[in-house]
Scaffold this active site. Structure first.
Site, PDB file in Angstrom:
ATOM      1  N   LYS A 116       3.293 -38.394   4.315  1.00  0.00           N
ATOM      2  CA  LYS A 116       1.960 -38.071   4.835  1.00  0.00           C
ATOM      3  C   LYS A 116       0.873 -39.098   4.509  1.00  0.00           C
ATOM      4  CE  LYS A 116       2.551 -35.429   7.109  1.00  0.00           C
ATOM      5  NZ  LYS A 116       3.462 -35.714   8.293  1.00  0.00           N
ATOM      6  N   TYR A 124      -3.695 -46.778   3.732  1.00  0.00           N
ATOM      7  CA  TYR A 124      -4.107 -46.178   5.015  1.00  0.00           C
ATOM      8  C   TYR A 124      -5.582 -46.476   5.301  1.00  0.00           C
ATOM      9  CZ  TYR A 124      -4.652 -42.366   8.476  1.00  0.00           C
ATOM     10  OH  TYR A 124      -4.904 -41.617   9.605  1.00  0.00           O
ATOM     11  N   THR A 180       2.979 -43.141   7.436  1.00  0.00           N
ATOM     12  CA  THR A 180       4.297 -43.697   7.746  1.00  0.00           C
ATOM     13  C   THR A 180       4.465 -43.935   9.252  1.00  0.00           C
ATOM     14  OG1 THR A 180       5.040 -42.109   6.084  1.00  0.00           O
ATOM     15  CG2 THR A 180       6.755 -43.363   7.236  1.00  0.00           C
ATOM     16  N   THR A 181       4.125 -42.909  10.042  1.00  0.00           N
ATOM     17  CA  THR A 181       4.337 -42.980  11.492  1.00  0.00           C
ATOM     18  C   THR A 181       3.579 -44.164  12.085  1.00  0.00           C
ATOM     19  OG1 THR A 181       4.373 -40.566  11.380  1.00  0.00           O
ATOM     20  CG2 THR A 181       4.298 -41.541  13.580  1.00  0.00           C
ATOM     21  N   TRP A 182       2.364 -44.319  11.655  1.00  0.00           N
ATOM     22  CA  TRP A 182       1.527 -45.425  12.145  1.00  0.00           C
ATOM     23  C   TRP A 182       2.141 -46.772  11.739  1.00  0.00           C
ATOM     24  CZ3 TRP A 182      -4.170 -46.446  10.148  1.00  0.00           C
ATOM     25  CH2 TRP A 182      -4.811 -47.317  11.007  1.00  0.00           C
ATOM     26  N   LYS A 236      -5.143 -35.171  12.512  1.00  0.00           N
ATOM     27  CA  LYS A 236      -6.513 -35.662  12.730  1.00  0.00           C
ATOM     28  C   LYS A 236      -6.604 -37.183  12.647  1.00  0.00           C
ATOM     29  CE  LYS A 236      -9.542 -31.876  11.596  1.00  0.00           C
ATOM     30  NZ  LYS A 236     -10.681 -31.468  10.763  1.00  0.00           N
ATOM     31  N   HIS A 286      11.449 -42.681   2.105  1.00  0.00           N
ATOM     32  CA  HIS A 286      10.477 -42.096   1.170  1.00  0.00           C
ATOM     33  C   HIS A 286      11.010 -42.209  -0.253  1.00  0.00           C
ATOM     34  CE1 HIS A 286       7.929 -40.566   4.280  1.00  0.00           C
ATOM     35  NE2 HIS A 286       8.729 -39.609   4.669  1.00  0.00           N
ATOM     36  N   ARG A 346      -1.950 -43.712   0.507  1.00  0.00           N
ATOM     37  CA  ARG A 346      -3.205 -43.152   1.025  1.00  0.00           C
ATOM     38  C   ARG A 346      -3.923 -42.444  -0.107  1.00  0.00           C
ATOM     39  NH1 ARG A 346      -3.104 -38.667   5.949  1.00  0.00           N
ATOM     40  NH2 ARG A 346      -5.236 -38.996   6.634  1.00  0.00           N
TER      41      ARG A 346
END
Ligand code: A3P
Length: 306
Positions: free
Chosen positions: A48, A202, A51-53, A269, A114, A136
């Site tokens: 969270k 992040y 990672t996706t970005w 978000k 992870h 982050r």
């Protein structure tokens, strides 16, 4: 074993970190069988934290000579299917013969993980494979994790109340936690071996993604040429991987990563500072003290508001 912490399954204290039960065999397989290649790229993160970005950006940067922005795999696939997670995908039951699968992958191979630095196989830490790490601020990470795991847990476990989840998080009981050990493991390695581990935050990416896209490309040995910069290649990648763009793609609205996880769970978000809508003053106080105590003297710090 803990009842069930901030995770989608029971958590087990395994090799000094809290491993979700569903990932233990995957981590063991990864440690035992994974053979890194010198040109492998591993995107590592605490869950969270973006990672996706980061995997979308890394995929787009590394493969930019193969795809145009109109016909890009990131328009029709979720980044997690393009960059498989070592402990959840490759070495889990999804892939029948992981070693054969790995030997057939196109190079440079891109993976995500992870797994904490200290539990990575020597094959990764001692080869020339590169690691790009993202973390982050712990306030936003907590809210992102709490909302995410409650969506997944709804299938099998009751939702966690904010206070209960927060207590666990403060005690480090969260998937791949404690979060401070995870961050510090990669942080120290990036200080000792800056050519091996690129440590990103992040918040920094949100502030100046253009700089970090160039930074990642240079780190991975594929810097943008002057011509690429002139024709706007960097801006195209940033747009393709932006939260707004990815969130509205059909694959990320209605697609599923597996039977428990909807692709849309990865896009909530995408902001810095959403935690202010959830934290009480005593929670702010408590988490601030933990951050101070755990990160003290490390040189690692975070921006917590936009
Ligand atoms: P929020 O829950 O705060 O919105 P991970 O990818 O490690 O699971 O992290 C998920 C977090 O990153 C979520 O944060 C999600 O909204 C945000 N995120 C996902 N894709 C993003 C993107 N392309 N740009 C910025 N943030 C993104």
């Amino acid at each position: 074993r803990r009842e069930s912490g901030l995770a989608s399954s029971y958590l087990y204290l395994f090799q000094e970190f809290w491993c979700p039960g569903i990932a233990i065999e995957g981590v063991k397989g990864f440690q035992k069988y994974f053979q890194a290649k010198d040109n492998d790229v591993v995107v590592a993160s605490f869950p969270k934290t973006g990672t996706t970005w980061l995997i979308a950006l890394t995929f787009a940067i590394v493969n930019r000579q193969y795809f145009s922005t109109e016909n890009h795999p990131l328009l029709t696939s979720n980044p997690h299917t393009l960059v498989p997670c070592l402990e959840f995908k490759i070495f889990c039951d999804d892939i029948h013969d992981p070693v054969l699968h790995l030997s057939n992958m196109l190079e440079p191979r891109l993976f995500s993980t992870h797994t904490p630095f200290t539990a990575l196989p020597k094959s990764i830490t001692e080869s020339n494979a590169k690691i790009v790490y993202i973390c982050r601020n712990p306030f936003d990470t907590f809210i992102s994790a709490w909302t995410y795991f409650n969506k997944i847990r709804s299938m099998s476990l009751p939702a966690l109340e904010l206070e209960e989840a927060f207590e666990m998080y403060c005690n480090g009981i969260v998937s791949f936690g404690p979060w401070w050990s995870h961050m510090l493991g990669y942080w120290k390695e990036s200080m000792a071996r800056p050519n091996k581990v690129l440590f990103l935050k992040y918040e920094d990416l949100k502030e100046n993604v253009n700089f970090y896209v160039k930074n990642i490309a240079e780190f991975l040995g594929c810097p943008f040429t002057a011509e690429e910069e002139r024709v706007g290649e960097i801006e195209s990648i940033i747009k393709l991987c932006s939260f707004e763009k990815m969130k509205e793609l059909e694959v990320n609205i209605s697609g599923k990563l597996d039977k428990f996880i909807d692709n849309k769970f990865f896009f909530r978000k995408g902001e810095i500072g959403d935690w202010v809508n959830y934290f009480s003053p005593s929670m702010v106080n408590k988490l601030s003290k933990i951050i101070e105590e755990k990160l003290c003297g490390s040189g690692l710090s975070f921006k917590i508001c936009s």
